[in-house]
Design an enzyme around this catalytic site. Structure first.
Site, PDB file in Angstrom:
ATOM      1  N   GLU A   1     -28.612   5.278  14.588  1.00 40.97           N
ATOM      2  CA  GLU A   1     -27.568   5.737  13.639  1.00 40.97           C
ATOM      3  C   GLU A   1     -26.775   4.567  13.063  1.00 40.97           C
ATOM      4  OE1 GLU A   1     -25.367   9.310  14.618  1.00 40.97           O
ATOM      5  OE2 GLU A   1     -26.917   9.869  16.065  1.00 40.97           O
TER       6      GLU A   1
ATOM      7  N   LEU B   1     -35.042  10.316   9.123  1.00 41.64           N
ATOM      8  CA  LEU B   1     -34.570   9.362   8.118  1.00 41.64           C
ATOM      9  C   LEU B   1     -35.305   8.029   8.235  1.00 41.64           C
ATOM     10  CD1 LEU B   1     -32.529   8.628   5.860  1.00 41.64           C
ATOM     11  CD2 LEU B   1     -30.927   7.959   7.683  1.00 41.64           C
TER      12      LEU B   1
ATOM     13  N   GLN C   1      -9.655 -10.711  43.969  1.00 43.46           N
ATOM     14  CA  GLN C   1      -9.119 -10.717  42.608  1.00 43.46           C
ATOM     15  C   GLN C   1     -10.225 -10.841  41.568  1.00 43.46           C
ATOM     16  OE1 GLN C   1      -6.772 -14.105  40.738  1.00 43.46           O
ATOM     17  NE2 GLN C   1      -5.123 -12.686  41.233  1.00 43.46           N
TER      18      GLN C   1
ATOM     19  N   GLU D   1     -24.797  -4.375  13.821  1.00 43.60           N
ATOM     20  CA  GLU D   1     -24.684  -5.258  12.657  1.00 43.60           C
ATOM     21  C   GLU D   1     -24.416  -4.468  11.376  1.00 43.60           C
ATOM     22  OE1 GLU D   1     -26.556  -7.173  15.959  1.00 43.60           O
ATOM     23  OE2 GLU D   1     -27.072  -5.296  14.946  1.00 43.60           O
TER      24      GLU D   1
ATOM     25  N   GLY E   1     -24.432  -4.766  42.773  1.00 43.35           N
ATOM     26  CA  GLY E   1     -25.501  -5.567  43.336  1.00 43.35           C
ATOM     27  C   GLY E   1     -26.853  -4.888  43.251  1.00 43.35           C
TER      28      GLY E   1
END
Length: 375
Positions: free
Chosen positions: A353, A117, A268, A357, A329
Site C-alpha cells: 500500500e 492494483l 539500565q 519511500e 534472545g
C-alpha cells in the site's frame, strides 16, 4: 486540527475485540494452511459482525478494529483488512447491482475479495500500470498481468485497475469489478513470507462491460487513491497492534527473566530500550488515530497525514519488534514463538500500500505544494 483520544465505550470495544481475537479467532487461524485463504476464519469474522462493521465504518473504527485484532491474532486482522481493501471500491463507487450482488456475501463472510492494483512493472508507481483494456463492441478486453495481489488466486472477485487510455498516466485508468470465473482470467500462487495468499493474475482477453465499471471510465485512479487514503492509517494501526503485542511480551519477559543477579529490567541498558519502545509506540498511536479522525472529519491534508501515519507506525513497529527479539534472545527465534511470528509479519507493511519511500514522497510533495512563499 482534530485531537484524538478514546472514549470509554471505544476502550471497552477494543478489549472485547482482543478477547475475541484470542479466544475465538486464533484457534481458527492456527488450523489454516499458510498461503491459502482461511475461509472458516473469514466466515467467523462475518458471524461475529466484524465484516459488517468494517464495511460501515470510517477510518477511526477501521483502525480500532485492526489494532485490536492484531494484538490477539494477526491472521484474523489481515483476513479482515483484505476483505475491506478489496470491497471498499465497491462500497464507494459500485452500482446498485454491484452492491446487491457482492456486499451481503462479503458481510456474511461467504465471498472473498481482492484489490488488484500492483503489476510486475507498476508497484509503488501505481500510475504506470499497463494492464491493457482494449475496446470491444460490448466494452473492453483485459490483457496483461497483475502481481503481488493478496488473496489471489483464491478470491471470488477482484477490483481490477486497467489502462483504458494510453499515454494519459493516472487519468487513463478505469476500475472494474471482475468475478473470478470470467473467461481468460487465471492465477498463480506466489511463495511469499506472508502467511496469507499472495498471487499473480493473468488476463487473456478477459471480457468486461460498462456494467463492470466502478465509478467512471478513466477515473479509476481516484477510486484506488480514495481506498488507499482510507486504509493507509489503518495499516499503521495493524503495525501498532504488533508493536503493542511485542512491547507487552517484552515488559513481562524483562520483569521476570533473571540475569546478572536480578531481573533483566533492572539493567539500565535494558529498561531504557523498553522505555524507547513504549514511547515510539505511543507516538505512532497518536499519529495514526489523529490521521483517522481527520479523515472522518473531512479535514484538509488527509493524504499527507495518512502517509505520515503509515510511515511512522510501520517503521516504529519494525524497531519495536526487532528490539523485543534482541531482548528476548534466542528463544524469540524459535519457530512458534510470538516474536518469531511477529518478526516475519512486521516486515511487509513497510512495503505494501505504498512503500515507506513512497510515503515520504507524498509528504514532501504536499509540504512543497502548500508552502507559504517568502515575502
Amino acid at each position: 486540527m482534530t485531537a484524538f483520544s478514546l472514549d470509554p465505550a471505544q476502550t471497552a470495544w477494543c478489549e472485547e475485540l482482543r478477547t475475541l481475537a484470542g479466544e475465538r479467532l486464533r484457534p481458527l487461524a492456527e488450523k489454516g494452511e499458510p498461503g491459502h485463504v482461511n475461509r472458516p476464519l473469514i466466515a467467523a469474522l462475518g458471524e461475529l459482525g466484524l465484516l459488517d462493521r468494517l464495511l460501515g465504518s470510517g477510518a477511526l473504527d477501521l483502525c480500532l478494529l485492526r489494532e485490536s485484532l492484531a494484538r490477539g491474532c494477526t491472521e484474523a486482522e489481515t483476513a479482515l483488512a483484505l476483505q475491506g481493501l478489496g470491497t471498499y471500491p465497491v462500497v464507494q463507487a459500485g452500482t446498485a447491482a454491484h452492491r446487491a450482488r457482492w456486499l451481503p456475501e462479503v458481510r456474511a463472510g461467504r465471498a472473498v475479495a481482492a484489490f488488484a492494483l500492483s503489476e510486475p512493472g507498476a508497484g509503488s508507481d501505481a500510475a504506470a500500470l499497463a494492464l491493457d483494456a482494449r475496446p470491444a463492441p460490448d466494452g473492453w478486453r483485459l490483457t496483461g498481468e497483475k502481481c503481488w495481489i493478496s488473496n489471489a488466486p483464491e478470491a471470488d472477485f477482484y477490483t481490477v485497475f486497467a489502462r483504458t487510455t494510453r499515454g494519459a498516466g493516472a487519468r487513463g485508468v478505469t476500475a472494474f469489478l471482475v468475478p473470478a470465473d470470467r473467461p481468460g482470467l487465471t492465477g498463480t500462487p506466489l511463495d511469499m513470507l506472508s502467511p496469507h495468499p499472495i498471487g499473480a493474475l493473468a488476463f487473456d482477453g478477459v471480457p468486461v462491460t460498462h456494467d463492470d465499471v466502478l465509478g467512471e471510465p478513466d477515473r479509476g485512479f481516484r477510486v484506488a487513491m480514495n481506498t488507499l487514503n482510507l486504509f493507509r492509517p489503518s495499516v499503521g494501526a495493524f503495525a501498532l497492534g504488533m508493536a503493542g503485542a511485542a512491547l507487552e511480551a517484552t515488559v513481562e519477559h524483562t520483569a521476570t527473566r533473571r540475569a546478572f543477579g536480578g531481573p533483566l529490567g533492572d539493567l539500565q541498558a535494558v529498561s531504557h530500550q523498553v522505555a524507547e519502545m513504549a514511547t515510539r509506540t505511543e507516538a505512532a498511536r497518536l499519529l495514526v488515530y489523529a490521521a483517522a479522525a481527520a479523515y472522518d472529519a473531512g479535514e484538509p491534508g488527509v493524504p499527507r497525514r495518512a502517509a505520515m501515519a503509515k510511515l511512522y507506525a510501520t517503521e516504529t513497529a519494525q524497531f519495536v519488534v526487532d528490539t523485543a527479539v534482541q531482548l528476548h534472545g534466542a528463544r524469540a527465534l524459535r519457530r512458534g514463538h510470538l516474536l518469531e511470528h511477529l518478526y516475519r509479519e512486521v516486515r511487509a507493511p513497510r512495503i505494501y500500500e505504498g512503500a515507506s519511500e513512497v510515503q515520504r514522497t507524498i509528504i514532501a510533495k504536499d509540504l512543497y505544494a502548500n508552502r507559504e512563499p517568502s515575502a
